[in-house]
Design a protein around this motif. Structure first.
Motif, short mmCIF file in Angstrom:
data_model
loop_
_atom_site.label_atom_id
_atom_site.label_comp_id
_atom_site.label_asym_id
_atom_site.label_seq_id
_atom_site.Cartn_x
_atom_site.Cartn_y
_atom_site.Cartn_z
N MET A 287 0.85 -1.17 0.00
CA MET A 287 0.00 0.00 0.00
C MET A 287 0.90 1.24 0.00
SD MET A 287 -3.33 0.63 2.40
CE MET A 287 -3.35 -1.08 2.79
N THR A 288 0.51 2.24 -0.73
CA THR A 288 1.33 3.43 -0.84
C THR A 288 1.28 4.26 0.44
OG1 THR A 288 -0.43 4.86 -1.68
CG2 THR A 288 0.81 3.57 -3.31
N GLU A 289 2.30 5.08 0.61
CA GLU A 289 2.36 5.96 1.78
C GLU A 289 1.18 6.93 1.77
OE1 GLU A 289 5.23 9.39 3.67
OE2 GLU A 289 6.07 7.99 2.23
N ARG A 290 0.80 7.40 0.60
CA ARG A 290 -0.34 8.32 0.47
C ARG A 290 -1.62 7.67 0.97
NH1 ARG A 290 -0.85 10.15 -5.32
NH2 ARG A 290 1.17 11.00 -4.83
N LEU A 291 -1.85 6.43 0.58
CA LEU A 291 -3.05 5.70 1.00
C LEU A 291 -3.03 5.48 2.51
CD1 LEU A 291 -5.65 4.42 0.06
CD2 LEU A 291 -4.38 2.34 -0.45
N GLU A 292 -1.89 5.13 3.05
CA GLU A 292 -1.77 4.94 4.51
C GLU A 292 -2.08 6.24 5.24
OE1 GLU A 292 -1.23 2.42 6.61
OE2 GLU A 292 -1.36 1.03 4.92
N THR A 293 -1.58 7.35 4.73
CA THR A 293 -1.83 8.65 5.34
C THR A 293 -3.32 8.97 5.32
OG1 THR A 293 0.36 9.44 4.72
CG2 THR A 293 -1.30 11.12 5.20
N LEU A 294 -3.97 8.73 4.20
CA LEU A 294 -5.41 8.98 4.10
C LEU A 294 -6.18 8.12 5.09
CD1 LEU A 294 -5.76 9.24 0.23
CD2 LEU A 294 -6.21 11.07 1.88
N LYS A 295 -5.79 6.87 5.23
CA LYS A 295 -6.49 5.98 6.16
C LYS A 295 -6.30 6.42 7.61
CE LYS A 295 -6.88 1.92 3.30
NZ LYS A 295 -6.71 0.47 3.24
N ARG A 296 -5.09 6.90 7.95
CA ARG A 296 -4.86 7.41 9.31
C ARG A 296 -5.68 8.68 9.55
NH1 ARG A 296 0.46 6.25 8.04
NH2 ARG A 296 0.97 8.47 7.88
N ALA A 297 -5.74 9.55 8.55
CA ALA A 297 -6.53 10.78 8.67
C ALA A 297 -8.00 10.45 8.85
CB ALA A 297 -6.33 11.65 7.42
N ARG A 298 -8.48 9.47 8.11
CA ARG A 298 -9.88 9.07 8.22
C ARG A 298 -10.19 8.55 9.63
NH1 ARG A 298 -13.56 4.96 7.87
NH2 ARG A 298 -15.37 5.38 6.55
N GLN A 299 -9.29 7.73 10.16
CA GLN A 299 -9.49 7.20 11.50
C GLN A 299 -9.53 8.32 12.54
OE1 GLN A 299 -10.38 4.11 12.32
NE2 GLN A 299 -10.63 4.89 14.38
N ARG A 300 -8.65 9.29 12.38
CA ARG A 300 -8.62 10.42 13.31
C ARG A 300 -9.92 11.21 13.23
NH1 ARG A 300 -5.15 14.34 15.62
NH2 ARG A 300 -6.59 15.54 16.87
N MET A 301 -10.43 11.43 12.05
CA MET A 301 -11.67 12.18 11.89
C MET A 301 -12.86 11.42 12.46
SD MET A 301 -10.95 15.12 10.74
CE MET A 301 -9.50 14.96 11.79
N ILE A 302 -12.84 10.09 12.35
CA ILE A 302 -13.91 9.27 12.95
C ILE A 302 -13.90 9.43 14.47
CG2 ILE A 302 -14.61 6.89 13.41
CD1 ILE A 302 -13.88 6.30 10.46
N GLU A 303 -12.70 9.46 15.06
CA GLU A 303 -12.60 9.66 16.50
C GLU A 303 -13.15 11.02 16.90
OE1 GLU A 303 -8.46 8.97 17.27
OE2 GLU A 303 -8.62 6.84 16.74
N ASP A 304 -12.82 12.05 16.12
CA ASP A 304 -13.36 13.38 16.39
C ASP A 304 -14.88 13.40 16.26
OD1 ASP A 304 -10.77 14.25 16.75
OD2 ASP A 304 -10.72 15.50 14.94
N ARG A 305 -15.40 12.77 15.20
CA ARG A 305 -16.85 12.72 14.99
C ARG A 305 -17.53 12.02 16.16
NH1 ARG A 305 -18.72 8.76 10.53
NH2 ARG A 305 -18.11 7.41 12.24
N ASP A 306 -16.93 10.93 16.64
CA ASP A 306 -17.51 10.20 17.76
C ASP A 306 -17.60 11.07 19.01
OD1 ASP A 306 -17.73 8.01 16.11
OD2 ASP A 306 -16.06 6.90 17.02
N ALA A 307 -16.59 11.92 19.22
CA ALA A 307 -16.62 12.82 20.38
C ALA A 307 -17.78 13.80 20.26
CB ALA A 307 -15.29 13.57 20.49
N PHE A 308 -18.01 14.33 19.07
CA PHE A 308 -19.14 15.24 18.87
C PHE A 308 -20.47 14.51 19.04
CE2 PHE A 308 -15.89 17.51 16.20
CZ PHE A 308 -15.69 18.54 17.10
N ALA A 309 -20.53 13.27 18.60
CA ALA A 309 -21.77 12.48 18.76
C ALA A 309 -22.08 12.26 20.24
CB ALA A 309 -21.63 11.14 18.04
N LYS A 310 -21.06 12.03 21.05
CA LYS A 310 -21.28 11.84 22.48
C LYS A 310 -21.86 13.10 23.11
CE LYS A 310 -17.80 8.32 23.14
NZ LYS A 310 -16.49 7.98 23.70
N ILE A 311 -21.38 14.25 22.68
CA ILE A 311 -21.91 15.51 23.19
C ILE A 311 -23.37 15.66 22.78
CG2 ILE A 311 -21.76 18.03 23.02
CD1 ILE A 311 -18.68 17.60 22.68
N LEU A 312 -23.68 15.30 21.54
CA LEU A 312 -25.06 15.40 21.05
C LEU A 312 -25.99 14.44 21.78
CD1 LEU A 312 -24.36 15.77 17.24
CD2 LEU A 312 -25.19 17.54 18.80
#
Length: 67
Positions: free
Chosen positions: A1-26
């Motif tokens: 897997m390319t470094e670019r793809l790995e970076t995108l997947k890590r970014a996606r995971q981070r954003m999911i964690e952020d989204r989950d935090a907002f969902a808990k507040i909601l």
């Protein structure tokens, strides 16, 4: 897997964690100002996750065309 793809997947995971935090507040007891801000951030974060998903799909498609 390319470094670019790995970076995108890590970014996606981070954003999911952020989204989950907002969902808990909601899901918590209603506080108008907190809920309003969290709702906006939740939607903004989800739009970003969707964009990252499209970027990942583009990377996978370009990898298929190369190989």
């Amino acid at each position: 897997m390319t470094e670019r793809l790995e970076t995108l997947k890590r970014a996606r995971q981070r954003m999911i964690e952020d989204r989950d935090a907002f969902a808990k507040i909601l899901a918590a007891p209603f506080d108008r100002s907190t809920a309003e801000r969290s709702r906006n951030k939740f939607v903004e974060t989800q739009v970003l996750i969707d964009a990252i998903d499209r970027a990942i799909a583009g990377e996978l498609a370009s990898g298929d065309q190369q190989g």
